[in-house]
Scaffold this motif. Structure first.
Motif: not given
Length: 185
Positions: A31-48
């Motif tokens: 089934i074909s689909f579109d590859i679209v840019e993400s909506w996410n704007s937060i890219h944090d990593v919480w260490i521990d």
């Protein structure tokens, strides 16, 4: 409403460094689909899981698979087919996430589950289900997730996908971060 930025139209596979993803029907037709840019704007990593040890994520990418509901048959079963088996990574309200980790890389994709309450409380909801339904298949392997369209009230089904690489420490923290990159509800 924000306009989607389409990166590729009518794709049949989304290739990532860890997992390739296809949408197929029961006969294995793509089934074909579109590859679209993400909506996410937060890219944090919480260490521990410590709010005093939050770092900005590096070496990541993310996309959305956008399936046109007009390309699907109502009540027909479709599968999210992956090149390697993926495993459950957790769930949040009205969505669940699957992922895969290998070496210093981790991958996640989140599936919307608008009928979560209807599944838990069928006597209260009866036949009043939202417009599509994702399900975790009992069988393991490369078709662990299935879905079907209930109606065409909306134009698209969106599946967020993200991956991070070059992780050398705190893999569990990065796995949690890439999962949160895909949570959009």
């Amino acid at each position: 409403m924000i306009e989607d930025k389409v990166l590729e139209s009518n794709a049949t596979v989304l290739r990532t460094p860890l997992v390739d993803i296809e949408i197929v029907d029961e006969e294995e037709h793509n089934i074909s689909f579109d590859i679209v840019e993400s909506w996410n704007s937060i890219h944090d990593v919480w260490i521990d899981n410590d709010e005093n040890k939050i770092i900005e994520a590096e070496n990541y990418d993310e996309k959305r698979i956008r399936i046109k509901t007009s390309s699907l048959e109502i009540r027909k079963v479709y599968f999210v087919k992956t090149s390697v088996p993926i495993e459950s990574r957790g769930y949040d309200e009205r969505q669940f996430t699957y992922g895969y980790t290998r070496g210093t890389q981790t991958f996640a994709m989140t599936f919307p589950d608008p009928n979560e309450l209807a599944k838990l409380l069928p006597d209260e909801f009866g036949d009043e289900w939202e417009w599509y339904d994702f399900n975790v298949e009992e069988a393991t392997g490369t078709k662990a997730i299935s879905f079907y369209l209930i109606d065409r009230k909306k134009d698209y089904i969106n599946i967020p996908v993200a991956w991070i690489w070059n992780i050398h420490d705190h893999m569990a923290d990065y796995e949690a971060a890439v999962v949160s990159f895909t949570w959009t509800i």
